[in-house]
Enzyme design. Sequence first.
Site, PDB file in Angstrom:
ATOM      1  N   ASN A  47      21.650 -40.563  92.679  1.00 27.75           N
ATOM      2  CA  ASN A  47      21.872 -41.348  91.476  1.00 27.75           C
ATOM      3  C   ASN A  47      20.871 -42.505  91.462  1.00 27.75           C
ATOM      4  O   ASN A  47      21.012 -43.466  92.219  1.00 27.75           O
ATOM      5  CB  ASN A  47      23.305 -41.873  91.472  1.00 27.75           C
ATOM      6  N   LEU A  60      11.676 -39.833  81.330  1.00 23.64           N
ATOM      7  CA  LEU A  60      11.354 -38.937  80.232  1.00 23.64           C
ATOM      8  C   LEU A  60      12.611 -38.302  79.661  1.00 23.64           C
ATOM      9  O   LEU A  60      13.374 -37.663  80.371  1.00 23.64           O
ATOM     10  CB  LEU A  60      10.389 -37.839  80.702  1.00 23.64           C
ATOM     11  N   ASP A 107      19.183 -39.213  79.115  1.00 24.75           N
ATOM     12  CA  ASP A 107      20.400 -38.932  78.347  1.00 24.75           C
ATOM     13  C   ASP A 107      20.676 -40.093  77.399  1.00 24.75           C
ATOM     14  O   ASP A 107      20.653 -41.251  77.808  1.00 24.75           O
ATOM     15  CB  ASP A 107      21.591 -38.740  79.299  1.00 24.75           C
TER      16      ASP A 107
HETATM   17  C1  SAM Z   1      17.892 -34.989  79.207  1.00 26.68           C
HETATM   18  S1  SAM Z   1      17.459 -34.684  80.863  1.00 26.68           S
HETATM   19  C2  SAM Z   1      15.691 -34.876  80.899  1.00 26.68           C
HETATM   20  C3  SAM Z   1      15.080 -34.210  82.081  1.00 26.68           C
HETATM   21  C4  SAM Z   1      13.570 -34.322  82.243  1.00 26.68           C
HETATM   22  N1  SAM Z   1      13.150 -35.695  82.427  1.00 26.68           N
HETATM   23  C5  SAM Z   1      12.841 -33.696  81.081  1.00 26.68           C
HETATM   24  O1  SAM Z   1      12.169 -34.417  80.379  1.00 26.68           O
HETATM   25  O2  SAM Z   1      12.955 -32.478  80.902  1.00 26.68           O
HETATM   26  C6  SAM Z   1      18.040 -36.095  81.749  1.00 26.68           C
HETATM   27  C7  SAM Z   1      18.223 -35.819  83.204  1.00 26.68           C
HETATM   28  O3  SAM Z   1      18.501 -37.021  83.921  1.00 26.68           O
HETATM   29  C8  SAM Z   1      19.480 -36.750  84.890  1.00 26.68           C
HETATM   30  N2  SAM Z   1      20.152 -38.023  85.197  1.00 26.68           N
HETATM   31  C9  SAM Z   1      20.976 -38.717  84.392  1.00 26.68           C
HETATM   32  N3  SAM Z   1      21.384 -39.847  84.994  1.00 26.68           N
HETATM   33  C10 SAM Z   1      20.804 -39.857  86.207  1.00 26.68           C
HETATM   34  C11 SAM Z   1      20.844 -40.751  87.300  1.00 26.68           C
HETATM   35  N4  SAM Z   1      21.574 -41.863  87.241  1.00 26.68           N
HETATM   36  N5  SAM Z   1      20.136 -40.473  88.411  1.00 26.68           N
HETATM   37  C12 SAM Z   1      19.388 -39.335  88.470  1.00 26.68           C
HETATM   38  N6  SAM Z   1      19.315 -38.472  87.467  1.00 26.68           N
HETATM   39  C13 SAM Z   1      19.999 -38.705  86.345  1.00 26.68           C
HETATM   40  C14 SAM Z   1      20.362 -35.727  84.262  1.00 26.68           C
HETATM   41  O4  SAM Z   1      21.072 -34.983  85.210  1.00 26.68           O
HETATM   42  C15 SAM Z   1      19.355 -34.869  83.497  1.00 26.68           C
HETATM   43  O5  SAM Z   1      18.865 -33.808  84.275  1.00 26.68           O
END
Ligand code: SAM
Lengths: 266, 472
Positions: free
Chosen positions: A142, A162, A165
């Site tokens: 995280n 990038l 969420d």
């Molecule tokens: C909408 S996706 C975008 C993924 C990638 N950056 C792309 O552009 O294809 C957002 C990603 O961030 C991850 N994520 C969300 N909160 C996070 C956190 N606190 N730490 C690590 N990853 C996180 C989610 O699991 C998800 O895979």
Amino acid sequence: MGREKRAASAMDAPDRDPSHRQSDGMPQKRFYRARAHSNPLNDCQFPVPVSPVEQDWAEHFPAFFPSDPSVAPLADDAKVRMVDVGCGFGGLLMQLSPLFPKDLMVGMELRDKVSEYVKERILASRKNHPGEFENVSCLRTNAMKYLPNYFEKGQLTKLFFLFPDPHFKAANHRRRIVTRTLLAEYAHFLQVGGTLYTVTDVPELGDWMSEACDNHPLFERLTQEELDVDPCIPLLTTATEEGQKVARNEGVRCMNVFRRISPEGL
Amino acid sequence: MPRRAKTETAKKERNAKQQHNPNFQEEHFVAPFPVLAFHPSESLVALAYGKSVRICNPSTGSLASPTADEDKLQHSETIRTLAFSENGEFLVSAGDDKLVKVWKTADWKCSSTWRSPKKVSSIAFSKDGKWVFFSNKFGEVHAGTCSSAPPPQDAEASSTGASSEPPLGYLLFGHCCSIVTDTKVTSDGKYLISADRDEKIRVSKVPREPEKGAHEIQSYCLGHRSFVSCLAIPSNIGASRLLSAGGDGTVRLWCPEDGTLLDTLALTEGARALTEGDAEDADEDPACSAVVAMATGAGGVVAVLLERSPDVFLMQLESVGDGHRLVLRQRLRCSPILAPCSVTFDLQQRIWVAGLSSVKTAEEDQDTGSESVTLFVASPTGNTGAAEEPLYKPLTTADLSIGDKRVLPMHQVAQSLGACFGSLSTTALELEEEGMTVGGPVPLMGGLTKRKISEAEREKNKANRLDKRMKT
Ligand SMILES: C[S@@+](CC[C@H](N)C(=O)[O-])C[C@H]1O[C@@H](n2cnc3c(N)ncnc32)[C@H](O)[C@@H]1O
């Protein structure tokens, strides 16, 4: 509580079932689908190093930390310099890798399935292209909570966010990954002059991130001229799976890029 | 209604509420516990228990009863934290009612009130005594001025139709998705330290203009293997240093400037050594207890309370080379206190412990009386050198004059203070009837321990995940 002393091996993929691979050894994404979201505010159930000195990077980057003393490492004193926060399926890392072959870079991903996919993808790519992709890896963690456990002050040169969420509901804005309070942490780990990249297809989130960074005393927006010469900029919208999806749907892209500065007298 | 049944209903209601509101768990219930603070330059001790604060002059036994209406030193819910500013001008109290009240020690009038978006967990003053920093259970740290607060936020008040509320503090920074457990300002006034439930200690630069936030992080102190429960600043040991303690039963010495861990003392191991040969005590030794409170006195003395232990543990910062190390020196039974909760040093370097004196066990069916707030005081023996000699001894009626000053019998002070809280013991009982835990072991740390998920449980969760189920 209940944390192991040693962070789990980067390449500990519990179900490395050969049937999940294509003929070239690449993992198939459909076997690594996970639910769309994980709540970043939940307590973690994965091991995290107590402090950066306890993180074993050799497992992630064996070519840079060879166990055999007679083998020369790819670079001396290699350190992780770039982090793709919420790296998803890892598209950015794969394209960033050849651009900065001496810099180590990691993706941080909260969903375990997805991070397993990225690890498999990197292993397969290293196999198919010997000598390449040795400088990329992925951590299941995280990023909102555990950056201090992995990195030291001023260690990073680039941080990527990038298509994070969007968490539309006001009650969930606390889950957003670029916020005023988290920016203080990002500033701490970025060296002065380092860059923070953000891109989203959600205008509301674009405004939110833009405002948070613009109002932060430790960040300053890059000028158009500076953006034009930055080799990372084209990758922001084209390299990742999410970016490609947005491009296919001809969605909007809000890009905001900032430099870490160090003003006097805060 | 029989008590059992009443408790059952309360539990049911609570469960229903819990299901309705997923954030409910963050609002863990903790019974009231006494909190002590000593004025930095005058003979005045402040004791909070439940909703009220009482101030007593231990030399005369007189209660510093605010000439104005005493109810003003009141909160509407349990007070969790209490502190005097370094110049003695202010006392601040805060807790579950989310209000931070700053009192002028000159006349005990309230000089400013600030609001926190969540229950307040700890408070600290800026070195100059102009600002109070307060942390909450959302992991945020806010700042407010001591002398006067801006006018109530009328915009909000008029829109909700409610009477005007005190202003929200200025947001300094946040510990993302954690609970901040303690905050302290270093002796040089440069850094604001905040500890959290996730083993983390953050060192932030105290900003010049707190109303604009604290954006600069100086370092992180990482090494605890469980939650960090308390922080303390050792005085007069030269360099700026920090002590921390927590759920892993260790006390750690840090350099806050760069986050270096300088020494670690594993209390539970040391405590065993101190009771060696004493089979009776060895039995009830805290196997791996959390530290619940810590205070620092002159001469590098550190007093620590452990969960589930009726003793106060004394250690000392000993100089070695150009640094210091922590040495466990003594273990003192705080009788008649069974559950010590708060510890502080006074002007004469006496150690004060406040706690609850009769602790009910869960098996006990009948009401064997409520617990009452009790004080224990120990005074220095004057021995500072020899490692074998005790540093402190309990204060008894025989030790009651210090210099030529008549000192009030401690039990009288305790009575004075304790009498004020007589009615509050009932409150504790009422709380229990509502289904909250009261009594020993004091559930101070209840909300900080994380729910452990077993390997089997995790596998089961994994197997039942929506995405997996959809696949098959
Ligand atoms: C909408 S996706 C975008 C993924 C990638 N950056 C792309 O552009 O294809 C957002 C990603 O961030 C991850 N994520 C969300 N909160 C996070 C956190 N606190 N730490 C690590 N990853 C996180 C989610 O699991 C998800 O895979």
